[in-house]
Design a protein around this motif. Structure first.
Motif, PDB file in Angstrom:
ATOM      1  N   PRO A 161       0.805  -1.228   0.000  1.00 20.92           N
ATOM      2  CA  PRO A 161       0.000   0.000   0.000  1.00 20.92           C
ATOM      3  C   PRO A 161       0.837   1.276   0.000  1.00 20.92           C
ATOM      4  CG  PRO A 161      -0.034  -1.042   2.166  1.00 20.92           C
ATOM      5  CD  PRO A 161       0.643  -2.001   1.242  1.00 20.92           C
ATOM      6  N   ASP A 162       2.091   1.189   0.458  1.00 25.39           N
ATOM      7  CA  ASP A 162       2.960   2.364   0.546  1.00 25.39           C
ATOM      8  C   ASP A 162       4.261   2.073  -0.200  1.00 25.39           C
ATOM      9  OD1 ASP A 162       4.494   4.541   1.169  1.00 25.39           O
ATOM     10  OD2 ASP A 162       4.481   4.231   3.343  1.00 25.39           O
ATOM     11  N   LEU A 163       4.437   2.692  -1.366  1.00 24.38           N
ATOM     12  CA  LEU A 163       5.619   2.409  -2.184  1.00 24.38           C
ATOM     13  C   LEU A 163       6.908   2.955  -1.575  1.00 24.38           C
ATOM     14  CD1 LEU A 163       4.352   2.985  -5.845  1.00 24.38           C
ATOM     15  CD2 LEU A 163       4.344   0.896  -4.469  1.00 24.38           C
ATOM     16  N   ALA A 166      13.049  -8.796  -0.688  1.00 29.15           N
ATOM     17  CA  ALA A 166      14.370  -9.431  -0.686  1.00 29.15           C
ATOM     18  C   ALA A 166      15.152  -9.076  -1.944  1.00 29.15           C
ATOM     19  CB  ALA A 166      14.215 -10.941  -0.581  1.00 29.15           C
ATOM     20  N   PHE A 167      14.626  -8.198  -2.759  1.00 31.18           N
ATOM     21  CA  PHE A 167      15.254  -7.840  -4.029  1.00 31.18           C
ATOM     22  C   PHE A 167      14.957  -6.377  -4.327  1.00 31.18           C
ATOM     23  CE2 PHE A 167      10.917  -9.009  -4.709  1.00 31.18           C
ATOM     24  CZ  PHE A 167      10.444  -8.077  -5.613  1.00 31.18           C
ATOM     25  N   ARG A 168      15.759  -5.802  -5.193  1.00 31.00           N
ATOM     26  CA  ARG A 168      15.485  -4.473  -5.730  1.00 31.00           C
ATOM     27  C   ARG A 168      15.533  -4.570  -7.247  1.00 31.00           C
ATOM     28  NH1 ARG A 168      15.356  -0.342  -2.230  1.00 31.00           N
ATOM     29  NH2 ARG A 168      15.712   1.204  -3.859  1.00 31.00           N
ATOM     30  N   PHE A 169      14.737  -3.754  -7.895  1.00 28.74           N
ATOM     31  CA  PHE A 169      14.724  -3.761  -9.347  1.00 28.74           C
ATOM     32  C   PHE A 169      15.989  -3.097  -9.888  1.00 28.74           C
ATOM     33  CE2 PHE A 169      10.069  -3.821  -8.457  1.00 28.74           C
ATOM     34  CZ  PHE A 169       9.854  -5.103  -8.931  1.00 28.74           C
ATOM     35  N   ALA A 170      16.289  -3.403 -11.138  1.00 26.60           N
ATOM     36  CA  ALA A 170      17.500  -2.882 -11.768  1.00 26.60           C
ATOM     37  C   ALA A 170      17.197  -2.529 -13.217  1.00 26.60           C
ATOM     38  CB  ALA A 170      18.617  -3.929 -11.702  1.00 26.60           C
ATOM     39  N   LEU A 178       5.111  -0.056 -11.878  1.00 29.17           N
ATOM     40  CA  LEU A 178       6.118   0.636 -12.680  1.00 29.17           C
ATOM     41  C   LEU A 178       6.730   1.795 -11.898  1.00 29.17           C
ATOM     42  CD1 LEU A 178       7.359   0.242 -15.429  1.00 29.17           C
ATOM     43  CD2 LEU A 178       5.679   1.825 -16.383  1.00 29.17           C
ATOM     44  N   ASP A 179       5.929   2.438 -11.069  1.00 29.76           N
ATOM     45  CA  ASP A 179       6.466   3.491 -10.196  1.00 29.76           C
ATOM     46  C   ASP A 179       7.495   2.915  -9.223  1.00 29.76           C
ATOM     47  OD1 ASP A 179       5.031   5.560 -11.315  1.00 29.76           O
ATOM     48  OD2 ASP A 179       3.407   5.486  -9.837  1.00 29.76           O
ATOM     49  N   LEU A 180       7.231   1.715  -8.720  1.00 27.74           N
ATOM     50  CA  LEU A 180       8.178   1.080  -7.804  1.00 27.74           C
ATOM     51  C   LEU A 180       9.485   0.761  -8.525  1.00 27.74           C
ATOM     52  CD1 LEU A 180       8.676  -0.057  -4.963  1.00 27.74           C
ATOM     53  CD2 LEU A 180       7.774  -2.249  -5.769  1.00 27.74           C
ATOM     54  N   TRP A 181       9.371   0.274  -9.758  1.00 29.62           N
ATOM     55  CA  TRP A 181      10.578   0.026 -10.551  1.00 29.62           C
ATOM     56  C   TRP A 181      11.376   1.319 -10.708  1.00 29.62           C
ATOM     57  CZ3 TRP A 181      12.258   1.953 -15.315  1.00 29.62           C
ATOM     58  CH2 TRP A 181      13.376   1.312 -15.862  1.00 29.62           C
TER      59      TRP A 181
END
Length: 342
Positions: free
Chosen positions: A178-180, A213-217, A249-252
């Motif tokens: 709910p909270d990016l 456990a991951f972050r986008f790249a 997509l905003d989170l990416w």
């Protein structure tokens, strides 16, 4: 207090024969997906009892079992997706209760985030399916062998399993995140479930853990391009690719906004991904298709938002037809050497 101690099972209409018959009819497809995602028979049995009757796992008995698996049994994603109620107010409350449940392992809660993107990104980009060995399937789910389609050559020894959430990836994302802006989460832990240190207080304490456990790249651009290059299909998983939706997509973007352009072996796949996004033929694509939605949204994000100077140079190159790719829509695209930035 355990927030799930008095878990409401009234949404499971177990006294309604028609309702139960419909749930039992739906279960085989769900079990096939869980099997393809490498959930064990024991784990699938736990999920089945929840799906059919609302029975929760025996958390204390399971705290030492298969701890490293991301699909151990009932994680947050499956808890929400397989709940019979579709009311988002109810599900938001249940999401919070599950996250505050002290007997569940951190992985039972946070593993759901990993699974959501595995389904909505990784599997979607390869057609929303996964291949499983027919001989292994005969041992685990013999009835499924006749129900599932054969894979084409050279994988004729396999069956094709659909991997999807019945078109609910966006809804599940919004429920789970709910909270990016939230990067970490305070999770209750007990002496059995603690992650990095023993609790200071009895019966439980809280630990701060990464929410994902991951972050986008920037490399994800390759995966997005793979999805665009994959032949259009009616597969539910393929058509629910998660980056066609605004908030994922905003989170990416949040994760990659300050990333420098990749170098070495990582540069080519990113350039090919950018090429596919900017060269995708929208004129021959239905106006409201998932791919149209994604391409329009992604082009706007890449050209209108702020990125690192080095990556913006790559975007400009792609937008101005400065990237040349050999066989760009095939399984083996190759960047032409003249496209490499100097």
């Amino acid at each position: 207090m355990n927030p799930l101690e008095n878990f409401d099972t009234s949404h499971w209409k177990t006294d309604d024969k028609s309702w139960m018959k419909e749930r039992e009819k739906q279960w085989p497809e769900i079990e096939q997906m869980l099997y393809a995602l490498e959930m064990t028979k024991k784990g699938r049995g736990i999920v089945k009892r929840y799906f059919l009757k609302g029975s929760l796992p025996h958390w204390k008995k399971l705290h030492d079992w298969d701890r490293d698996s991301t699909v151990r049994h009932l994680n947050l994603l499956l808890f929400l997706y397989l709940h019979p109620c579709q009311d988002e107010t109810v599900l938001r409350s249940l999401r919070d209760q599950f996250m505050e449940h002290p007997q569940a392992l951190p992985g039972d809660r946070l593993g759901g985030f990993t699974l959501l993107f595995s389904i909505g990104q990784g599997h979607a980009s390869s057609g929303g399916t996964r291949l499983v060995s027919t001989s292994e399937l005969e041992k685990e789910l013999p009835l499924a062998v006749s129900q599932l389609p054969d894979a084409p050559a050279p994988y004729a020894h396999c069956k094709i399993v659909d991997i999807h959430t019945s078109g609910h990836n966006e809804r599940l994302f919004n429920l789970m995140l709910p909270d990016l802006s939230q990067d970490t989460v305070q999770l209750p832990v007990t002496r059995d479930t603690y992650f990095s240190r023993a609790p200071r207080y009895f019966p439980w304490d809280h630990e701060e853990l990464p929410l994902r456990a991951f972050r986008f790249a920037l490399y994800d651009l390759w995966t997005m391009g793979q999805w665009l290059a994959f032949p259009a299909t009616s597969s539910k998983g393929y058509n629910d690719m998660i980056f066609q939706y605004e908030r994922p997509l905003d989170l990416w973007y949040q994760d990659v906004a300050k990333s420098a352009a990749p170098e070495g072996k990582w540069l080519e796949p990113v350039l090919i991904g950018l090429y596919r996004i900017f060269q995708f033929d929208l004129d021959n694509e239905p106006d409201e298709s998932p791919r149209t939605r994604f391409v329009r949204r992604m082009r706007a994000l890449l050209t209108e938002r702020q990125f690192s100077e080095s990556f913006q140079a790559l975007v400009k190159l792609a937008k101005n037809d400065g990237i040349a790719v050999r066989n760009p829509w095939s399984d083996e695209p190759k960047l032409r050497s003249r496209s490499l930035p100097h």
